[in-house]
Write a protein that holds these residues in place. Structure first.
Motif, PDB file in Angstrom:
ATOM      1  N   UNK A 190       0.448  -1.315  -0.157  1.00 32.46           N
ATOM      2  CA  UNK A 190       0.031   0.555   0.021  1.00 32.46           C
ATOM      3  C   UNK A 190       1.178   1.271  -0.096  1.00 32.46           C
ATOM      4  N   UNK A 191       1.986   1.524   1.325  1.00 26.09           N
ATOM      5  CA  UNK A 191       2.824   2.101   0.760  1.00 26.09           C
ATOM      6  C   UNK A 191       3.238   2.910  -0.392  1.00 26.09           C
ATOM      7  N   UNK A 192       4.594   1.189  -1.004  1.00 28.43           N
ATOM      8  CA  UNK A 192       4.524   2.038  -1.932  1.00 28.43           C
ATOM      9  C   UNK A 192       3.864   1.947  -3.303  1.00 28.43           C
ATOM     10  N   UNK A 193       2.523   1.914  -3.826  1.00 34.02           N
ATOM     11  CA  UNK A 193       1.604   2.010  -4.180  1.00 34.02           C
ATOM     12  C   UNK A 193       1.911   3.853  -4.190  1.00 34.02           C
ATOM     13  N   UNK A 194       0.940   4.108  -3.133  1.00 34.35           N
ATOM     14  CA  UNK A 194       0.645   5.552  -3.073  1.00 34.35           C
ATOM     15  C   UNK A 194       2.047   6.011  -2.973  1.00 34.35           C
ATOM     16  N   UNK A 195       2.977   5.793  -2.999  1.00 35.85           N
ATOM     17  CA  UNK A 195       4.730   6.629  -3.340  1.00 35.85           C
ATOM     18  C   UNK A 195       4.757   6.252  -4.765  1.00 35.85           C
ATOM     19  N   UNK A 196       4.331   4.922  -5.920  1.00 36.70           N
ATOM     20  CA  UNK A 196       4.077   5.185  -7.060  1.00 36.70           C
ATOM     21  C   UNK A 196       3.363   6.722  -7.589  1.00 36.70           C
ATOM     22  N   UNK A 197       2.277   6.462  -6.799  1.00 32.61           N
ATOM     23  CA  UNK A 197       0.867   7.496  -8.097  1.00 32.61           C
ATOM     24  C   UNK A 197       1.746   8.560  -7.304  1.00 32.61           C
ATOM     25  N   UNK A 198       2.156   8.971  -6.769  1.00 30.91           N
ATOM     26  CA  UNK A 198       2.425  10.704  -6.137  1.00 30.91           C
ATOM     27  C   UNK A 198       4.061  11.352  -6.954  1.00 30.91           C
ATOM     28  N   UNK A 199       4.651  10.008  -6.836  1.00 36.37           N
ATOM     29  CA  UNK A 199       6.048  10.406  -8.674  1.00 36.37           C
ATOM     30  C   UNK A 199       5.549  10.376  -9.279  1.00 36.37           C
ATOM     31  N   UNK A 200       4.557   9.669  -9.931  1.00 37.53           N
ATOM     32  CA  UNK A 200       3.605   9.306 -11.484  1.00 37.53           C
ATOM     33  C   UNK A 200       2.933  10.473 -11.802  1.00 37.53           C
ATOM     34  N   UNK A 201       2.195  10.796 -10.507  1.00 34.23           N
ATOM     35  CA  UNK A 201       1.184  12.441 -10.195  1.00 34.23           C
ATOM     36  C   UNK A 201       2.480  13.020 -10.694  1.00 34.23           C
ATOM     37  N   UNK A 202       3.454  13.290 -10.165  1.00 41.36           N
ATOM     38  CA  UNK A 202       4.700  15.059 -10.279  1.00 41.36           C
ATOM     39  C   UNK A 202       4.942  14.927 -11.124  1.00 41.36           C
TER      40      UNK A 202
ATOM     41  N   UNK B 139       3.841  17.940 -13.940  1.00 45.44           N
ATOM     42  CA  UNK B 139       5.538  18.477 -14.949  1.00 45.44           C
ATOM     43  C   UNK B 139       5.370  18.941 -15.729  1.00 45.44           C
ATOM     44  N   UNK B 140       5.054  17.800 -16.229  1.00 46.00           N
ATOM     45  CA  UNK B 140       4.579  17.560 -17.653  1.00 46.00           C
ATOM     46  C   UNK B 140       4.238  18.733 -18.979  1.00 46.00           C
ATOM     47  N   UNK B 141       3.001  18.826 -18.164  1.00 47.81           N
ATOM     48  CA  UNK B 141       2.001  19.782 -18.590  1.00 47.81           C
ATOM     49  C   UNK B 141       1.951  21.305 -18.081  1.00 47.81           C
ATOM     50  N   UNK B 142       2.984  21.752 -17.503  1.00 46.48           N
ATOM     51  CA  UNK B 142       3.288  23.018 -17.103  1.00 46.48           C
ATOM     52  C   UNK B 142       3.796  23.225 -18.204  1.00 46.48           C
ATOM     53  N   UNK B 143       3.255  24.974 -18.536  1.00 46.79           N
ATOM     54  CA  UNK B 143       3.492  25.000 -19.886  1.00 46.79           C
ATOM     55  C   UNK B 143       4.171  26.853 -19.493  1.00 46.79           C
ATOM     56  N   UNK B 144       4.265  27.443 -18.338  1.00 51.39           N
ATOM     57  CA  UNK B 144       4.105  28.969 -18.156  1.00 51.39           C
ATOM     58  C   UNK B 144       5.684  29.005 -18.628  1.00 51.39           C
ATOM     59  N   UNK B 145       6.184  28.762 -18.515  1.00 52.14           N
ATOM     60  CA  UNK B 145       8.424  28.933 -18.543  1.00 52.14           C
ATOM     61  C   UNK B 145       7.973  28.866 -20.427  1.00 52.14           C
ATOM     62  N   UNK B 146       7.567  27.803 -20.476  1.00 54.05           N
ATOM     63  CA  UNK B 146       7.691  28.419 -22.780  1.00 54.05           C
ATOM     64  C   UNK B 146       7.010  29.008 -22.622  1.00 54.05           C
ATOM     65  N   UNK B 147       6.046  29.624 -21.924  1.00 51.99           N
ATOM     66  CA  UNK B 147       5.418  30.939 -22.354  1.00 51.99           C
ATOM     67  C   UNK B 147       5.956  32.401 -22.192  1.00 51.99           C
ATOM     68  N   UNK B 148       7.025  31.989 -20.654  1.00 54.86           N
ATOM     69  CA  UNK B 148       7.951  33.559 -20.674  1.00 54.86           C
ATOM     70  C   UNK B 148       9.262  33.777 -21.277  1.00 54.86           C
ATOM     71  N   UNK B 149       9.084  32.298 -21.531  1.00 55.95           N
ATOM     72  CA  UNK B 149      10.371  31.826 -23.178  1.00 55.95           C
ATOM     73  C   UNK B 149      10.519  33.107 -24.333  1.00 55.95           C
ATOM     74  N   UNK B 150       8.669  32.869 -24.204  1.00 57.44           N
ATOM     75  CA  UNK B 150       8.556  33.279 -25.464  1.00 57.44           C
ATOM     76  C   UNK B 150       8.043  34.868 -25.462  1.00 57.44           C
ATOM     77  N   UNK B 151       7.991  35.457 -24.673  1.00 59.78           N
ATOM     78  CA  UNK B 151       7.519  36.322 -24.922  1.00 59.78           C
ATOM     79  C   UNK B 151       8.350  37.608 -24.140  1.00 59.78           C
ATOM     80  N   UNK B 152       9.740  36.787 -23.763  1.00 61.24           N
ATOM     81  CA  UNK B 152      11.203  36.863 -23.841  1.00 61.24           C
ATOM     82  C   UNK B 152      11.795  37.170 -25.062  1.00 61.24           C
ATOM     83  N   UNK B 153      11.398  35.769 -25.935  1.00 64.06           N
ATOM     84  CA  UNK B 153      12.024  35.990 -27.081  1.00 64.06           C
ATOM     85  C   UNK B 153      11.734  37.565 -27.965  1.00 64.06           C
ATOM     86  N   UNK B 154      10.057  37.281 -27.773  1.00 62.24           N
ATOM     87  CA  UNK B 154       9.452  38.674 -27.925  1.00 62.24           C
ATOM     88  C   UNK B 154       9.310  39.966 -27.401  1.00 62.24           C
ATOM     89  N   UNK B 155      10.435  39.860 -26.982  1.00 58.52           N
ATOM     90  CA  UNK B 155      10.599  41.767 -26.161  1.00 58.52           C
ATOM     91  C   UNK B 155      11.827  41.740 -27.034  1.00 58.52           C
TER      92      UNK B 155
END
Length: 91
Positions: A55-67, A71-87
């Motif tokens: 049970x503890x291993x399953x919860x740990x792997x679930x948290x790890x996988x969700x993390x 993180x792979x869904x976060x696009x805000x850094x890409x947007x900041x880089x695009x704004x910096x390039x445009x500037x």
């Protein structure tokens, strides 16, 4: 005088009432019974510990996988880089 279907070796005896048993034999029987109860308890606890570890291993792997997924869904850094390039391009 045994009941039908009951084998002599399976007959349960009360050491306190059984004639002919020495105190040493009674003590030994008590030790064996105590050891059997201890082994049964260890088996039961081993099963519970295994389930808890899974049970503890399953919860740990679930948290790890969700993390990783979040993180792979976060696009805000890409947007900041695009704004910096445009500037930079404007200047």
């Amino acid at each position: 005088p045994e009941e039908p279907g009951e084998a002599a070796f399976a007959r349960r005896i009360d050491p306190a009432r059984e004639p002919g048993l020495s105190p040493e034999q009674r003590r030994h029987m008590a030790e064996v019974e105590r050891a059997q109860r201890h082994r049964a308890l260890q088996r039961r606890l081993r099963g519970r510990n295994t389930l808890l570890a899974l049970g503890i291993g399953a919860v740990t792997l679930g948290i790890y996988g969700y993390t990783f997924y979040s993180v792979s869904q976060e696009r805000f850094l890409d947007e900041l880089e695009q704004e910096a390039e445009a500037a930079r391009a404007r200047s």
